[in-house]
Design a protein around this motif. Structure first.
Motif, PDB file in Angstrom:
ATOM      1  N   GLY A 175      62.982  24.438  58.320  1.00 30.08           N
ATOM      2  CA  GLY A 175      62.877  23.178  57.832  1.00 30.08           C
ATOM      3  C   GLY A 175      62.543  22.162  58.931  1.00 30.08           C
ATOM      4  N   PHE A 176      62.997  22.386  60.072  1.00 26.84           N
ATOM      5  CA  PHE A 176      62.401  21.560  61.062  1.00 26.84           C
ATOM      6  C   PHE A 176      60.982  21.598  61.567  1.00 26.84           C
ATOM      7  N   PHE A 177      60.343  22.849  61.475  1.00 25.32           N
ATOM      8  CA  PHE A 177      59.190  23.150  61.633  1.00 25.32           C
ATOM      9  C   PHE A 177      58.243  22.420  60.488  1.00 25.32           C
ATOM     10  N   ASP A 178      58.887  22.562  59.186  1.00 29.18           N
ATOM     11  CA  ASP A 178      58.147  21.694  58.325  1.00 29.18           C
ATOM     12  C   ASP A 178      58.035  20.169  58.258  1.00 29.18           C
ATOM     13  N   ASN A 179      58.979  19.725  58.929  1.00 25.56           N
ATOM     14  CA  ASN A 179      58.960  18.159  59.186  1.00 25.56           C
ATOM     15  C   ASN A 179      57.992  17.975  60.397  1.00 25.56           C
ATOM     16  N   ILE A 180      58.223  18.658  61.377  1.00 30.06           N
ATOM     17  CA  ILE A 180      57.307  18.435  62.820  1.00 30.06           C
ATOM     18  C   ILE A 180      56.023  18.342  62.177  1.00 30.06           C
ATOM     19  N   ALA A 181      55.564  19.503  61.538  1.00 32.25           N
ATOM     20  CA  ALA A 181      54.222  19.672  61.072  1.00 32.25           C
ATOM     21  C   ALA A 181      53.452  18.717  60.271  1.00 32.25           C
ATOM     22  N   ARG A 182      54.448  18.021  59.303  1.00 32.95           N
ATOM     23  CA  ARG A 182      54.155  17.137  58.325  1.00 32.95           C
ATOM     24  C   ARG A 182      53.717  15.818  58.815  1.00 32.95           C
ATOM     25  N   LEU A 183      54.572  15.528  59.971  1.00 38.51           N
ATOM     26  CA  LEU A 183      54.668  14.273  60.735  1.00 38.51           C
ATOM     27  C   LEU A 183      53.736  14.373  61.818  1.00 38.51           C
ATOM     28  N   ASP A 184      53.066  15.340  62.366  1.00 37.47           N
ATOM     29  CA  ASP A 184      52.473  15.507  63.369  1.00 37.47           C
ATOM     30  C   ASP A 184      50.875  15.065  63.111  1.00 37.47           C
ATOM     31  N   GLY A 185      50.632  13.840  62.762  1.00 33.63           N
ATOM     32  CA  GLY A 185      49.347  13.156  62.341  1.00 33.63           C
ATOM     33  C   GLY A 185      48.189  13.721  63.091  1.00 33.63           C
ATOM     34  N   GLU A 186      48.239  13.732  64.619  1.00 32.94           N
ATOM     35  CA  GLU A 186      47.425  14.208  65.518  1.00 32.94           C
ATOM     36  C   GLU A 186      47.106  15.492  65.637  1.00 32.94           C
ATOM     37  N   ALA A 187      47.835  16.577  65.014  1.00 29.23           N
ATOM     38  CA  ALA A 187      47.917  17.842  65.025  1.00 29.23           C
ATOM     39  C   ALA A 187      47.988  18.569  66.645  1.00 29.23           C
ATOM     40  N   ARG A 188      48.890  17.874  67.360  1.00 22.72           N
ATOM     41  CA  ARG A 188      48.938  17.942  68.712  1.00 22.72           C
ATOM     42  C   ARG A 188      49.614  19.491  68.869  1.00 22.72           C
ATOM     43  N   ASP A 241      58.645  14.244  71.046  1.00 20.21           N
ATOM     44  CA  ASP A 241      58.043  12.890  70.903  1.00 20.21           C
ATOM     45  C   ASP A 241      57.573  12.455  69.535  1.00 20.21           C
ATOM     46  N   ILE A 242      57.483  13.558  68.819  1.00 13.73           N
ATOM     47  CA  ILE A 242      57.083  13.182  67.203  1.00 13.73           C
ATOM     48  C   ILE A 242      58.384  12.857  66.678  1.00 13.73           C
ATOM     49  N   MET A 243      59.624  13.091  67.035  1.00 11.42           N
ATOM     50  CA  MET A 243      60.817  12.732  66.455  1.00 11.42           C
ATOM     51  C   MET A 243      61.070  11.302  66.759  1.00 11.42           C
ATOM     52  N   MET A 244      60.608  10.900  68.169  1.00 13.00           N
ATOM     53  CA  MET A 244      60.915   9.382  68.312  1.00 13.00           C
ATOM     54  C   MET A 244      59.887   8.587  67.891  1.00 13.00           C
ATOM     55  N   ASP A 245      58.727   9.158  67.271  1.00 11.46           N
ATOM     56  CA  ASP A 245      57.688   8.645  66.602  1.00 11.46           C
ATOM     57  C   ASP A 245      57.966   8.232  65.244  1.00 11.46           C
ATOM     58  N   ASN A 246      59.220   9.158  64.642  1.00  9.38           N
ATOM     59  CA  ASN A 246      59.651   9.008  63.251  1.00  9.38           C
ATOM     60  C   ASN A 246      61.147   9.036  63.254  1.00  9.38           C
ATOM     61  N   PRO A 247      61.836   7.935  63.835  1.00 12.12           N
ATOM     62  CA  PRO A 247      63.119   7.887  63.887  1.00 12.12           C
ATOM     63  C   PRO A 247      63.738   8.001  62.669  1.00 12.12           C
ATOM     64  N   GLN A 248      63.549   7.165  61.594  1.00 16.41           N
ATOM     65  CA  GLN A 248      63.935   7.052  60.212  1.00 16.41           C
ATOM     66  C   GLN A 248      63.875   8.482  59.243  1.00 16.41           C
ATOM     67  N   GLN A 249      63.238   9.354  59.981  1.00 16.81           N
ATOM     68  CA  GLN A 249      63.185  10.697  59.075  1.00 16.81           C
ATOM     69  C   GLN A 249      64.568  11.451  59.324  1.00 16.81           C
ATOM     70  N   ASP A 250      65.101  11.899  58.359  1.00 17.41           N
ATOM     71  CA  ASP A 250      66.345  12.635  58.281  1.00 17.41           C
ATOM     72  C   ASP A 250      66.276  13.858  59.150  1.00 17.41           C
ATOM     73  N   TRP A 251      66.678  13.839  60.493  1.00 15.94           N
ATOM     74  CA  TRP A 251      66.888  14.891  61.216  1.00 15.94           C
ATOM     75  C   TRP A 251      68.179  15.823  61.288  1.00 15.94           C
ATOM     76  N   GLY A 252      68.933  15.428  60.519  1.00  9.48           N
ATOM     77  CA  GLY A 252      70.181  16.122  60.277  1.00  9.48           C
ATOM     78  C   GLY A 252      71.218  15.670  61.300  1.00  9.48           C
ATOM     79  N   ARG A 253      72.396  16.091  61.173  1.00  2.00           N
ATOM     80  CA  ARG A 253      73.731  15.933  61.791  1.00  2.00           C
ATOM     81  C   ARG A 253      73.770  16.687  63.056  1.00  2.00           C
ATOM     82  N   PRO A 254      73.759  16.277  64.208  1.00  2.54           N
ATOM     83  CA  PRO A 254      74.066  17.185  65.368  1.00  2.54           C
ATOM     84  C   PRO A 254      75.336  17.689  65.531  1.00  2.54           C
TER      85      PRO A 254
END
Length: 222
Positions: A81-94, A203-216
């Motif tokens: 699920g983490f990879f799904d979020n990263i890929a979806r939010l990676d607008g520059e396909a880094r 870096d992608i996570m910091m670009d999208n702080p309001q995304q639900d990244w779950g509870r650590p």
């Protein structure tokens, strides 16, 4: 190609932005960056570098609630699920660009290495039902190639990290010798792949702080 992100760059950005981070996300990013910094200090000790980067990965993705809800899924299943979020939010396909342009060779070698393929070891250890590991290995290679050609970044990451997870187990569970010549190439390449991808993930996570990244895991309790 996006320039490499090092610990100092990530930490500077985190300090400038952390006031707007939700508490759980801020803790997650803070921890991941700290372990990225520790990994940088390892120099050419690829075994240690790989392990510290995997800790950074755990800090970034591990969701306490998902592990509690589905304890039998296993760690590999949870991080998809983490990879799904990263890929979806990676607008520059880094992430995809890094694998294609920079790490295509090491990733290809990783995918062709039977020693980081879980069914191979199941068969080697006498577990019934894995006599067809070679067919599974070939099918996995074909599926990876399709995902790569289709630009399916989340699926590509799942294949890569499935192999890296086997390597992680070999190191963390004492199944390898430190600085061994036997697995040197895969550890070196694995550390290099993680060393580029983990800072980009953060870096992608910091670009999208309001995304639900779950509870650590293990929040700070006073």
């Amino acid at each position: 190609m996006t320039p490499d992100l090092d610990h100092a760059t990530l930490k500077s950005r985190q300090r400038a932005m952390r006031g707007g981070f939700p508490q759980t996300m801020g803790l997650r990013v803070h921890r991941a960056i700290s372990w990225i910094g520790r990994a940088e200090a390892c120099g050419e000790d690829h075994d240690a570098r790989f392990i510290f980067l995997w800790i950074a990965f755990n800090a970034a993705y591990a969701d306490e609630s998902e592990f509690q809800a589905a304890p039998t899924q296993g760690e590999r299943a949870v991080f998809l699920g983490f990879f799904d979020n990263i890929a979806r939010l990676d607008g520059e396909a880094r992430v995809y660009g890094a694998i294609w342009k920079r790490f295509h060779g090491p990733v290809r070698l990783l995918m062709e290495n039977r020693y980081v393929f879980h069914p191979f070891w199941q068969h080697h250890n006498g577990i019934p039902g894995y006599e067809d590991w070679e067919e599974r290995f070939a099918a996995s290679a074909r599926a990876f190639a399709r995902a790569f050609q289709n630009g399916d970044c989340a699926k590509v990451l799942s294949f890569v990290f499935d192999r890296l997870y086997v390597l992680r187990n070999q190191l963390v569970h004492g199944g390898a010798t430190w600085n061994s010549r036997v697995n040197r190439a895969q550890v070196r390449d694995g550390a290099a792949i993680l060393g580029f991808l983990l800072p980009v993930f953060v870096d992608i996570m910091m670009d999208n702080p309001q995304q639900d990244w779950g509870r650590p895991f293990y929040p700070v309790v006073e």
